[in-house]
Design a protein around this motif. Structure first.
Motif, PDB file in Angstrom:
ATOM      1  N   THR A  84     -82.609  12.596 -63.265  1.00  0.00           N
ATOM      2  CA  THR A  84     -83.592  13.903 -63.333  1.00  0.00           C
ATOM      3  C   THR A  84     -84.809  12.976 -64.060  1.00  0.00           C
ATOM      4  O   THR A  84     -84.894  11.901 -64.609  1.00  0.00           O
ATOM      5  CB  THR A  84     -83.303  14.894 -64.313  1.00  0.00           C
ATOM      6  N   ARG A  85     -86.076  13.801 -64.371  1.00  0.00           N
ATOM      7  CA  ARG A  85     -87.170  13.335 -64.874  1.00  0.00           C
ATOM      8  C   ARG A  85     -86.658  12.890 -66.262  1.00  0.00           C
ATOM      9  O   ARG A  85     -87.347  11.794 -66.846  1.00  0.00           O
ATOM     10  CB  ARG A  85     -88.124  14.399 -64.744  1.00  0.00           C
ATOM     11  N   LYS A  86     -85.833  13.674 -67.046  1.00  0.00           N
ATOM     12  CA  LYS A  86     -85.860  13.298 -68.264  1.00  0.00           C
ATOM     13  C   LYS A  86     -85.127  12.028 -68.497  1.00  0.00           C
ATOM     14  O   LYS A  86     -85.300  11.357 -69.683  1.00  0.00           O
ATOM     15  CB  LYS A  86     -84.950  14.461 -69.089  1.00  0.00           C
ATOM     16  N   ASP A  87     -84.488  11.513 -67.552  1.00  0.00           N
ATOM     17  CA  ASP A  87     -83.915  10.198 -67.581  1.00  0.00           C
ATOM     18  C   ASP A  87     -84.764   8.991 -67.382  1.00  0.00           C
ATOM     19  O   ASP A  87     -84.547   7.929 -67.855  1.00  0.00           O
ATOM     20  CB  ASP A  87     -82.800   9.712 -66.428  1.00  0.00           C
ATOM     21  N   TYR A  88     -86.119   9.221 -67.039  1.00  0.00           N
ATOM     22  CA  TYR A  88     -87.092   8.247 -67.098  1.00  0.00           C
ATOM     23  C   TYR A  88     -88.401   8.658 -67.563  1.00  0.00           C
ATOM     24  O   TYR A  88     -89.205   7.642 -67.315  1.00  0.00           O
ATOM     25  CB  TYR A  88     -87.369   7.637 -65.533  1.00  0.00           C
ATOM     26  N   GLU A  89     -88.533   9.559 -68.290  1.00  0.00           N
ATOM     27  CA  GLU A  89     -89.895  10.141 -68.820  1.00  0.00           C
ATOM     28  C   GLU A  89     -90.419   9.201 -69.912  1.00  0.00           C
ATOM     29  O   GLU A  89     -91.252   8.836 -70.108  1.00  0.00           O
ATOM     30  CB  GLU A  89     -90.060  11.321 -69.367  1.00  0.00           C
ATOM     31  N   ALA A  90     -89.506   8.657 -70.674  1.00  0.00           N
ATOM     32  CA  ALA A  90     -89.646   7.851 -71.766  1.00  0.00           C
ATOM     33  C   ALA A  90     -90.409   6.261 -71.331  1.00  0.00           C
ATOM     34  O   ALA A  90     -91.338   5.901 -71.877  1.00  0.00           O
ATOM     35  CB  ALA A  90     -88.432   7.668 -72.937  1.00  0.00           C
ATOM     36  N   GLU A  93     -93.709   6.979 -70.202  1.00  0.00           N
ATOM     37  CA  GLU A  93     -94.926   6.983 -71.318  1.00  0.00           C
ATOM     38  C   GLU A  93     -95.157   5.798 -71.819  1.00  0.00           C
ATOM     39  O   GLU A  93     -96.136   5.097 -72.223  1.00  0.00           O
ATOM     40  CB  GLU A  93     -94.266   7.898 -72.392  1.00  0.00           C
ATOM     41  N   ASP A 125     -93.932  11.842 -59.826  1.00  0.00           N
ATOM     42  CA  ASP A 125     -94.036  12.202 -61.465  1.00  0.00           C
ATOM     43  C   ASP A 125     -94.786  10.967 -62.195  1.00  0.00           C
ATOM     44  O   ASP A 125     -95.255  11.258 -62.928  1.00  0.00           O
ATOM     45  CB  ASP A 125     -92.422  12.068 -61.970  1.00  0.00           C
TER      46      ASP A 125
END
Length: 251
Positions: A84-90, A93, A125
């Motif tokens: 999911t996005r939370k797995d790669y958002e950092a 950034e 994303d």
């Protein structure tokens, strides 16, 4: 008038070296850019502390400003079944803060259609961060050849393919197909070399085996270069506006 290509050094070449020190080494040895391992490629690997605001990332950025070395790509995002996005958002950034252009992506899911859907979502994303995902075919992963990678990239709405000389040869891909691909899908050529015959060892995991015995590309290689390395460097799709990256493995 042709332009000199941008040449970078991939973090795998000196993975034991921290990102700030890799920038310094790149500057001192004449490289234009670096690639950073920000996310892990597999279990048991410890990531460098490169979150936005971390002392290491800020020191890396300071050395980039001092030397003029830029970041070509950050890695790695593994597209597993439940990503999911939370797995790669950092990672997005961090890549944005570093001014990276690309993200190295691995398909890690037996369902190719789901990889394709997830890669398209990642492409959407990543766009606001100024990053373009590139999926890399590897013989020991579900995206095991260039044709599959190209199909995924073509359906993604803006993603591309990372071509690595070693994986190209060990995937059994061919230059005629490579030359037929839209050059816009192939923004980076990753140069590494290896013996022409792949190693065989039943006690070594497939992933380690397929990436084993990487060496820096050289016409005087003592062990004999992978046949595709020099040929790929002169392919019609690769031109002087496209960066290339050295991706050998340190001892």
């Amino acid at each position: 008038m042709s332009r000199t290509p941008q040449v970078g050094i991939d973090h795998l070449t000196l993975l034991q070296v921290s990102p700030p020190d890799l920038v310094t080494i790149a500057s001192e040895t004449g490289f234009d850019a670096v690639g950073f391992r920000v996310g892990t490629a597999g279990p048991g690997e410890e990531p460098y502390p490169m979150a936005v605001g971390s002392p290491m990332l800020e020191e890396t950025f300071r050395r980039m400003e001092d030397t003029g070395v830029r970041v070509l790509d950050v890695e790695v995002i593994r597209l597993g079944p439940d990503i999911t996005r939370k797995d790669y958002e950092a990672l997005l950034e961090s890549g944005q803060r570093l001014g990276a252009r690309f993200i190295n992506v691995m398909g890690d899911d037996a369902d190719i259609e789901r990889i394709s859907d997830n890669f398209a979502q990642l492409t959407a994303d990543a766009r606001p961060y100024g990053l373009r995902p590139l999926i890399e075919p590897m013989a020991y992963r579900p995206v095991h050849n260039l044709e599959i990678a190209v199909r995924i990239a073509e359906r993604s709405g803006g993603g591309g393919v990372l071509v690595d000389c070693l994986h190209f040869q060990r995937c059994g891909d061919n230059l005629n197909y490579l030359r037929s691909i839209d050059p816009a899908l192939l923004p980076i050529l990753q140069l590494c070399d290896a013996p022409l015959a792949p190693p065989t060892d039943s006690h070594v995991p497939a992933g380690c085996l397929a990436a084993r015995e990487r060496i820096s590309p050289t016409p005087n290689s003592r062990v004999g270069p992978c046949a595709c390395c020099q040929a790929m460097a002169s392919c019609q799709w690769w031109n002087y506006s496209q960066p290339c990256q050295l991706g050998s493995r340190s001892a």
